[in-house]
Design a protein around this motif. Structure first.
Motif, PDB file in Angstrom:
ATOM      1  N   HIS A 246       9.246  23.324  -8.927  1.00 41.09           N
ATOM      2  CA  HIS A 246      10.048  23.012 -10.119  1.00 41.09           C
ATOM      3  C   HIS A 246       9.413  23.668 -11.386  1.00 41.09           C
ATOM      4  O   HIS A 246       9.738  23.392 -12.449  1.00 41.09           O
ATOM      5  CB  HIS A 246      10.461  21.658 -10.390  1.00 41.09           C
ATOM      6  N   LEU A 247       8.029  24.294 -11.191  1.00 38.88           N
ATOM      7  CA  LEU A 247       7.237  24.712 -12.220  1.00 38.88           C
ATOM      8  C   LEU A 247       7.863  25.948 -12.748  1.00 38.88           C
ATOM      9  O   LEU A 247       8.307  26.837 -11.869  1.00 38.88           O
ATOM     10  CB  LEU A 247       5.945  24.935 -12.020  1.00 38.88           C
ATOM     11  N   ARG A 248       7.932  25.945 -14.139  1.00 40.97           N
ATOM     12  CA  ARG A 248       8.397  27.181 -14.861  1.00 40.97           C
ATOM     13  C   ARG A 248       7.518  27.698 -15.881  1.00 40.97           C
ATOM     14  O   ARG A 248       6.599  26.921 -16.571  1.00 40.97           O
ATOM     15  CB  ARG A 248       9.750  26.957 -15.654  1.00 40.97           C
ATOM     16  N   SER A 249       7.110  29.030 -15.648  1.00 39.34           N
ATOM     17  CA  SER A 249       5.843  29.532 -16.567  1.00 39.34           C
ATOM     18  C   SER A 249       6.441  29.895 -17.968  1.00 39.34           C
ATOM     19  O   SER A 249       7.703  30.174 -18.145  1.00 39.34           O
ATOM     20  CB  SER A 249       5.315  30.878 -15.719  1.00 39.34           C
ATOM     21  N   LEU A 250       5.261  30.135 -18.829  1.00 37.37           N
ATOM     22  CA  LEU A 250       5.524  30.442 -19.946  1.00 37.37           C
ATOM     23  C   LEU A 250       4.158  31.402 -20.456  1.00 37.37           C
ATOM     24  O   LEU A 250       3.052  30.831 -20.396  1.00 37.37           O
ATOM     25  CB  LEU A 250       5.768  29.557 -21.252  1.00 37.37           C
ATOM     26  N   ALA A 251       4.111  32.729 -20.667  1.00 33.18           N
ATOM     27  CA  ALA A 251       3.096  33.419 -20.911  1.00 33.18           C
ATOM     28  C   ALA A 251       3.701  34.430 -22.045  1.00 33.18           C
ATOM     29  O   ALA A 251       4.720  35.031 -22.221  1.00 33.18           O
ATOM     30  CB  ALA A 251       2.753  34.344 -19.621  1.00 33.18           C
ATOM     31  N   LEU A 252       2.686  34.497 -22.920  1.00 33.18           N
ATOM     32  CA  LEU A 252       2.834  35.414 -24.208  1.00 33.18           C
ATOM     33  C   LEU A 252       1.546  36.161 -24.666  1.00 33.18           C
ATOM     34  O   LEU A 252       0.395  35.343 -24.424  1.00 33.18           O
ATOM     35  CB  LEU A 252       3.594  34.528 -25.479  1.00 33.18           C
ATOM     36  N   ASP A 253       1.724  37.144 -25.519  1.00 29.85           N
ATOM     37  CA  ASP A 253       0.566  37.585 -26.121  1.00 29.85           C
ATOM     38  C   ASP A 253       0.964  37.612 -27.421  1.00 29.85           C
ATOM     39  O   ASP A 253       1.822  37.494 -27.969  1.00 29.85           O
ATOM     40  CB  ASP A 253       0.746  39.306 -25.755  1.00 29.85           C
ATOM     41  N   LEU A 254      -0.395  37.264 -28.097  1.00 28.72           N
ATOM     42  CA  LEU A 254      -0.473  37.252 -29.380  1.00 28.72           C
ATOM     43  C   LEU A 254      -1.313  38.204 -30.320  1.00 28.72           C
ATOM     44  O   LEU A 254      -2.272  38.608 -29.666  1.00 28.72           O
ATOM     45  CB  LEU A 254      -0.985  35.625 -29.873  1.00 28.72           C
ATOM     46  N   TYR A 255      -0.713  39.053 -31.446  1.00 28.56           N
ATOM     47  CA  TYR A 255      -1.250  39.663 -32.015  1.00 28.56           C
ATOM     48  C   TYR A 255      -1.580  39.443 -33.430  1.00 28.56           C
ATOM     49  O   TYR A 255      -0.626  38.887 -33.976  1.00 28.56           O
ATOM     50  CB  TYR A 255      -0.653  41.244 -31.932  1.00 28.56           C
ATOM     51  N   ILE A 256      -2.552  39.841 -34.168  1.00 32.51           N
ATOM     52  CA  ILE A 256      -3.036  39.756 -35.617  1.00 32.51           C
ATOM     53  C   ILE A 256      -3.182  41.177 -35.972  1.00 32.51           C
ATOM     54  O   ILE A 256      -4.418  41.641 -35.696  1.00 32.51           O
ATOM     55  CB  ILE A 256      -4.061  38.670 -35.850  1.00 32.51           C
ATOM     56  N   HIS A 257      -2.332  41.491 -36.852  1.00 34.55           N
ATOM     57  CA  HIS A 257      -2.487  42.863 -37.724  1.00 34.55           C
ATOM     58  C   HIS A 257      -3.025  42.615 -39.150  1.00 34.55           C
ATOM     59  O   HIS A 257      -2.432  41.728 -39.933  1.00 34.55           O
ATOM     60  CB  HIS A 257      -1.464  43.507 -37.545  1.00 34.55           C
TER      61      HIS A 257
END
Length: 406
Positions: A246-257
Motif C-alpha cells: 500500500h506504499l505510495r511514493s512521492l519524489a521531487l526535484d528542488l531547484y534554487i535559482h
C-alpha cells in the motif's frame, strides 16, 4: 611514558571540538565618530564595530580593497565576514573621548551556526519566490485527486518558511517556470544549446527563485487500486492495510535559482513513501484534512519540513542582495528597507549589472564589483536610500544594478 602525552592530546582535541561546536565569549572595544551630537547613532555604530572586533578575535576572515590616494593608503571597500555568528551582546563600558565614542562589549561567537567561507548575509531578510512544481506524469495524481499539489506545494512551503526562518517567501505557485518537466532544470535555446538558467526572472523581483518538478507519485503495487478488483480482494486489502503493497511514493526535484542572473545555484532530489489506504474511488484532494490524516500525508508533511529546513540552511549562507531602483548624484535607492533588517549606517557593496552575448548568441548576466560602498542614510519599510563616496554617474550606476552584502 606516553600517558601524559596522550592526555594532553586528548585535552587539545576536546578543546578544539568544544570550540568548534559551541559559543566562545569574547570582549572587544569599538569606536565611532559623533556627528551633530547624535549619541544614539554613534553608540549603534560603535557597538557594531566592537562586535566585528569580537568576531575577528575569534578567528575571522577580512577581505578589503586598498587604494592609494595621493600617497595615503585608505580602505575604500571593506567586507568583514566571520566564521561564527555573534549573539548575546552586552555593553560593559562606554566613554566619550573628544568627538569619538568608545564602547567595550562582551559577546558570544557561535561557530556552529557559521557559514562556509565566512558568508553571513549580515542577518538581512532575503526574499524568495516559490513557484509551481509541475508533475512529470500528471495522470499519477488522478488517484485521490491530488493534481493541485502542483500549485499548493508553493503555498505550503512559503507559509512554513515564513513561520520558521528569517526568509521572506512569496507564494508564486501559479507560475510554472519549467515548461518541459522531463528535462528540468535544463532547457533548450533556439540555437540548440542547453542551459540551466531561468528566463524572465526579473518579473518576480526577488533575490532567489525556488522551483521544482514532481517526478513520481506511483503505488508500490498497482493491483491494490485495480478497478476490476472483487469483494474478496477488497477485504484482503483492508486486513493487510499495513503491508508495503500500500506504499505510495512521492519524489521531487528542488531547484534554487538566482533572481538577478537566473543561474542555477542549488538542486536536490527528495523521496519518501507512505501508506495509501483509501479506496481507489476516494478523492480527498491534496492538503485536505483527510489527506494529512493518511500515513502518506504524514510522510509528505515530514518531507516538506525537511525541504523547508534545507532551504533555510542553504539560503542563510547565501549573500543578501537588492535591486537599485533609482540613482541621483551620490544617492541611490534600493528595494530593501526596514522590513528586511536594513538600518541607517549599514554598508553594502555596489555591483553594476550588464548583459553580454556568448559566441553562440546566448545572453549572460554579469555583476561587476564597482569596489564602492554605499552607506545607508535613510530607511523606509520597503526601501532604503544610501550615499556613495562619489557621484554615482562616475561609475555609471543605473536602475537594475545591485547592492550586495556578503
Amino acid at each position: 611514558m606516553f600517558n601524559p602525552m596522550l592526555r594532553i592530546l586528548a585535552a587539545l582535541v576536546i578543546s578544539f571540538i568544544s570550540l568548534s561546536l559551541h559559543a566562545v565569549t569574547m570582549e572587544a572595544e569599538g569606536q565611532a565618530l559623533i556627528f551633530n551630537n547624535d549619541l544614539d547613532s554613534a553608540r549603534q555604530a560603535a557597538i557594531k564595530n566592537a562586535t566585528q572586533q569580537a568576531s575577528l578575535q575569534a578567528s575571522a576572515i577580512v577581505s578589503s580593497t586598498q587604494t592609494l590616494n595621493q600617497g595615503v593608503l585608505s580602505i575604500d571597500n571593506m567586507q568583514v565576514s566571520t566564521l561564527g555568528m555573534v549573539s548575546n551582546i552586552e555593553v560593559l563600558d562606554e566613554e566619550i573621548k573628544g568627538r569619538m565614542l568608545w564602547v567595550k562589549v562582551r559577546a558570544n561567537v557561535d561557530f556552529e551556526k557559521g557559514c562556509p567561507a565566512g558568508v553571513s548575509g549580515h542577518g538581512y531578510q532575503k526574499s524568495v519566490a516559490i513557484t509551481a512544481f509541475p508533475l512529470l506524469y500528471p495522470q499519477q495524481a488522478n488517484l485521490g485527486k491530488l493534481s493541485s499539489i502542483q500549485t499548493e506545494l508553493g503555498n505550503i512551503l512559503s507559509n512554513q518558511i515564513n513561520q520558521t526562518s528569517n526568509l521572506k517567501a512569496l507564494n508564486a505557485g501559479m507560475l510554472n517556470v519549467h515548461q518541459t518537466a522531463s528535462t528540468a532544470p535544463t532547457r533548450q535555446l533556439s540555437a540548440g544549446a542547453l542551459t540551466t538558467v531561468l528566463d524572465h526572472t526579473r518579473q518576480l523581483d526577488v533575490q532567489y527563485i525556488i522551483s521544482g518538478v514532481i517526478r513520481d507519485m506511483t503505488m508500490a503495487d498497482s493491483s491494490v487500486i485495480d478497478p476490476n478488483r472483487n469483494i474478496l480482494f477488497d477485504l484482503y486489502n483492508r486486513m493487510d492495510y499495513r503491508s508495503k503493497r500500500h506504499l505510495r511514493s512521492l519524489a521531487l526535484d528542488l531547484y534554487i535559482h538566482d533572481g538577478f542572473s537566473g543561474a542555477l545555484l542549488f538542486s536536490k532530489q527528495y523521496a519518501t513513501a507512505g501508506r495509501w489506504n483509501l479506496e481507489p474511488e476516494a478523492r480527498p484532494g491534496f492538503a485536505s484534512a483527510e489527506f494529512w490524516r493518511l500515513d502518506y500525508g504524514k510522510q509528505t508533511r515530514k518531507m516538506l519540513n525537511q525541504v523547508a529546513t534545507d532551504l533555510n540552511n542553504e539560503l542563510r549562507c547565501m549573500p543578501f542582495s537588492a535591486r537599485i531602483t533609482k540613482s541621483d548624484g551620490n544617492l541611490i535607492w534600493f528595494n530593501a528597507g526596514a522590513l528586511s533588517g536594513i538600518n541607517a549606517g549599514d554598508k553594502l557593496t555596489v555591483y553594476r549589472k550588464s548583459s553580454f552575448f556568448t559566441e553562440d548568441m546566448r545572453s549572460q548576466v554579469q555583476l561587476t564589483n564597482t569596489r564602492k560602498t554605499v552607506t545607508v542614510t535613510e530607511v523606509q519599510p520597503m526601501f532604503a536610500i544610501g550615499r556613495l563616496p562619489d557621484d554615482g554617474a562616475i561609475y555609471n550606476i543605473q536602475p537594475d544594478d545591485v547592492v550586495i552584502s556578503w
